[in-house]
Design a protein around this motif. Structure first.
Motif, PDB file in Angstrom:
ATOM      1  N   ALA A  87       0.834  -1.201   0.000  1.00  0.00           N
ATOM      2  CA  ALA A  87       0.000   0.000   0.000  1.00  0.00           C
ATOM      3  C   ALA A  87       0.870   1.252   0.000  1.00  0.00           C
ATOM      4  O   ALA A  87       0.570   2.229  -0.689  1.00  0.00           O
ATOM      5  CB  ALA A  87      -0.925  -0.010   1.217  1.00  0.00           C
ATOM      6  N   GLU A  88       1.983   1.218   0.739  1.00  0.00           N
ATOM      7  CA  GLU A  88       2.861   2.390   0.808  1.00  0.00           C
ATOM      8  C   GLU A  88       3.475   2.690  -0.557  1.00  0.00           C
ATOM      9  O   GLU A  88       3.551   3.853  -0.963  1.00  0.00           O
ATOM     10  CB  GLU A  88       3.957   2.155   1.854  1.00  0.00           C
ATOM     11  CG  GLU A  88       4.894   3.337   2.061  1.00  0.00           C
ATOM     12  CD  GLU A  88       4.208   4.601   2.570  1.00  0.00           C
ATOM     13  OE1 GLU A  88       4.792   5.691   2.399  1.00  0.00           O
ATOM     14  OE2 GLU A  88       3.103   4.508   3.136  1.00  0.00           O
ATOM     15  N   PHE A  90      -6.617  -1.010  -2.792  1.00  0.00           N
ATOM     16  CA  PHE A  90      -7.579   0.088  -2.650  1.00  0.00           C
ATOM     17  C   PHE A  90      -8.741  -0.215  -3.587  1.00  0.00           C
ATOM     18  O   PHE A  90      -8.578  -0.211  -4.811  1.00  0.00           O
ATOM     19  CB  PHE A  90      -6.913   1.436  -2.997  1.00  0.00           C
ATOM     20  CG  PHE A  90      -5.747   1.759  -2.118  1.00  0.00           C
ATOM     21  CD1 PHE A  90      -5.937   2.320  -0.862  1.00  0.00           C
ATOM     22  CD2 PHE A  90      -4.446   1.474  -2.525  1.00  0.00           C
ATOM     23  CE1 PHE A  90      -4.861   2.594  -0.036  1.00  0.00           C
ATOM     24  CE2 PHE A  90      -3.365   1.748  -1.708  1.00  0.00           C
ATOM     25  CZ  PHE A  90      -3.568   2.309  -0.453  1.00  0.00           C
ATOM     26  N   ARG A  91      -9.895  -0.475  -3.019  1.00  0.00           N
ATOM     27  CA  ARG A  91     -11.006  -1.043  -3.793  1.00  0.00           C
ATOM     28  C   ARG A  91     -11.570  -0.099  -4.833  1.00  0.00           C
ATOM     29  O   ARG A  91     -12.162  -0.532  -5.816  1.00  0.00           O
ATOM     30  CB  ARG A  91     -12.109  -1.517  -2.842  1.00  0.00           C
ATOM     31  CG  ARG A  91     -11.653  -2.639  -1.917  1.00  0.00           C
ATOM     32  CD  ARG A  91     -12.763  -3.113  -1.020  1.00  0.00           C
ATOM     33  NE  ARG A  91     -13.855  -3.703  -1.786  1.00  0.00           N
ATOM     34  CZ  ARG A  91     -14.982  -4.143  -1.243  1.00  0.00           C
ATOM     35  NH1 ARG A  91     -15.171  -4.022   0.057  1.00  0.00           N
ATOM     36  NH2 ARG A  91     -15.922  -4.671  -2.002  1.00  0.00           N
ATOM     37  N   THR A  92     -11.413   1.211  -4.606  1.00  0.00           N
ATOM     38  CA  THR A  92     -11.938   2.189  -5.555  1.00  0.00           C
ATOM     39  C   THR A  92     -10.931   3.320  -5.742  1.00  0.00           C
ATOM     40  O   THR A  92     -10.021   3.497  -4.928  1.00  0.00           O
ATOM     41  CB  THR A  92     -13.264   2.809  -5.065  1.00  0.00           C
ATOM     42  OG1 THR A  92     -12.998   3.550  -3.856  1.00  0.00           O
ATOM     43  CG2 THR A  92     -14.325   1.746  -4.790  1.00  0.00           C
ATOM     44  N   ALA A 129      -6.831   7.796   0.770  1.00  0.00           N
ATOM     45  CA  ALA A 129      -5.657   7.292   1.486  1.00  0.00           C
ATOM     46  C   ALA A 129      -4.430   8.168   1.231  1.00  0.00           C
ATOM     47  O   ALA A 129      -3.654   8.442   2.153  1.00  0.00           O
ATOM     48  CB  ALA A 129      -5.371   5.853   1.070  1.00  0.00           C
ATOM     49  N   VAL A 130      -4.256   8.618   0.001  1.00  0.00           N
ATOM     50  CA  VAL A 130      -3.086   9.448  -0.300  1.00  0.00           C
ATOM     51  C   VAL A 130      -3.242  10.831   0.339  1.00  0.00           C
ATOM     52  O   VAL A 130      -2.258  11.450   0.763  1.00  0.00           O
ATOM     53  CB  VAL A 130      -2.832   9.541  -1.824  1.00  0.00           C
ATOM     54  CG1 VAL A 130      -3.779  10.505  -2.512  1.00  0.00           C
ATOM     55  CG2 VAL A 130      -1.380   9.917  -2.110  1.00  0.00           C
ATOM     56  N   TRP A 160      -0.681  12.444   3.205  1.00  0.00           N
ATOM     57  CA  TRP A 160      -0.106  13.779   3.068  1.00  0.00           C
ATOM     58  C   TRP A 160      -0.346  14.608   4.330  1.00  0.00           C
ATOM     59  O   TRP A 160       0.553  15.276   4.829  1.00  0.00           O
ATOM     60  CB  TRP A 160      -0.724  14.450   1.842  1.00  0.00           C
ATOM     61  CG  TRP A 160      -0.083  15.719   1.416  1.00  0.00           C
ATOM     62  CD1 TRP A 160       1.149  15.891   0.852  1.00  0.00           C
ATOM     63  CD2 TRP A 160      -0.657  17.034   1.489  1.00  0.00           C
ATOM     64  NE1 TRP A 160       1.370  17.223   0.561  1.00  0.00           N
ATOM     65  CE2 TRP A 160       0.275  17.949   0.941  1.00  0.00           C
ATOM     66  CE3 TRP A 160      -1.879  17.522   1.947  1.00  0.00           C
ATOM     67  CZ2 TRP A 160       0.026  19.311   0.857  1.00  0.00           C
ATOM     68  CZ3 TRP A 160      -2.127  18.877   1.866  1.00  0.00           C
ATOM     69  CH2 TRP A 160      -1.185  19.766   1.321  1.00  0.00           C
ATOM     70  N   LEU A 161      -1.556  14.530   4.867  1.00  0.00           N
ATOM     71  CA  LEU A 161      -1.878  15.282   6.079  1.00  0.00           C
ATOM     72  C   LEU A 161      -1.166  14.715   7.304  1.00  0.00           C
ATOM     73  O   LEU A 161      -0.759  15.463   8.196  1.00  0.00           O
ATOM     74  CB  LEU A 161      -3.399  15.273   6.303  1.00  0.00           C
ATOM     75  CG  LEU A 161      -4.243  16.032   5.273  1.00  0.00           C
ATOM     76  CD1 LEU A 161      -5.721  15.767   5.502  1.00  0.00           C
ATOM     77  CD2 LEU A 161      -3.950  17.533   5.327  1.00  0.00           C
ATOM     78  N   ASP A 162      -1.014  13.390   7.332  1.00  0.00           N
ATOM     79  CA  ASP A 162      -0.379  12.744   8.485  1.00  0.00           C
ATOM     80  C   ASP A 162       1.071  13.176   8.669  1.00  0.00           C
ATOM     81  O   ASP A 162       1.584  13.163   9.793  1.00  0.00           O
ATOM     82  CB  ASP A 162      -0.437  11.221   8.357  1.00  0.00           C
ATOM     83  CG  ASP A 162      -1.801  10.653   8.701  1.00  0.00           C
ATOM     84  OD1 ASP A 162      -2.646  11.408   9.220  1.00  0.00           O
ATOM     85  OD2 ASP A 162      -2.028   9.448   8.447  1.00  0.00           O
TER      86      ASP A 162
END
Length: 201
Positions: free
Chosen positions: A10-11, A49-51, A58-59, A63-65
């Motif tokens: 995922a990363e 990522f299903r959609t 998620a991206v 970015w906010l994290d």
């Protein structure tokens, strides 16, 4: 499409998505573009990522994290509460200003994506105000701040400084007087929170 030899995680997908967004912008970037950048089928991306919406959410969170994680490291520092609060707010302004100035295309892209993902933005704001609350609560415990409700005060401080971290105002952050204006707001807030040196009536 060249076969990939690295394990698809995922990363890795999020890293590639960020680069695709930088290159194509939010309107034109597709899951196929992300898959092509990784050398995999778009079905492989969808297994993580299903959609497309889930990938964009998620991206955006990633970015906010980066900002909330950097600020969280400040919360635990051994500092006087007023110094800690000043450092945290300065770091928030600096982080947002760097994002806007160092990579304006990506900043503009994520400004669009945050508009699409209000739930992620709300979560980000909750995390930041929780950090502020912790700083204020510690300041109350140590006799540095006079605050009745640290959670309410944290939200007030966050909103009062919004001009210096809300992307809506990014265009004004480069002005020569922006730093002085920020410092003036910060000094005013700290005087209002301070327990010592209050006028006697």
């Amino acid at each position: 499409m060249a076969p990939t030899t690295e394990t698809l995680t995922a990363e890795r997908i999020l890293e590639a998505t960020e680069e695709v967004l930088r290159r194509h912008g939010p309107a034109k970037a597709t899951v196929v573009d992300v898959a092509r950048a990784l050398g995999v089928s778009h079905g492989s991306v969808y297994r993580h990522f299903r959609t497309k919406a889930a990938l964009r959410e998620a991206v955006t969170k990633r970015w906010l994290d980066r900002t909330s994680e950097a600020l969280f490291a400040i919360v635990g520092r051994d500092r006087a509460p007023e110094t800690l609060l000043r450092e945290w707010l300065c770091a928030l302004f600096d982080a947002k200003r760097r994002k806007a100035g160092d990579d304006p295309e990506l900043f503009a892209t994520f400004s669009v994506l945050t508009g699409e993902n209000s739930r992620v933005v709300d979560q980000h704001i909750e995390e930041l105000t929780a950090q502020l609350t912790e700083i204020l609560r510690d300041g109350i415990t140590r006799g540095a701040f006079v605050v009745t409700d640290p959670e309410v005060a944290a939200r007030a401080v966050f909103h009062a400084t919004g001009r210096f971290h809300d992307p809506t105002y990014a265009g004004s952050w480069k002005r020569p007087e922006a730093q002085a204006e920020f410092d003036a707001v910060l000094d005013l807030l700290l005087r209002g929170l301070r327990a010592a040196d209050r006028p006697q009536h």
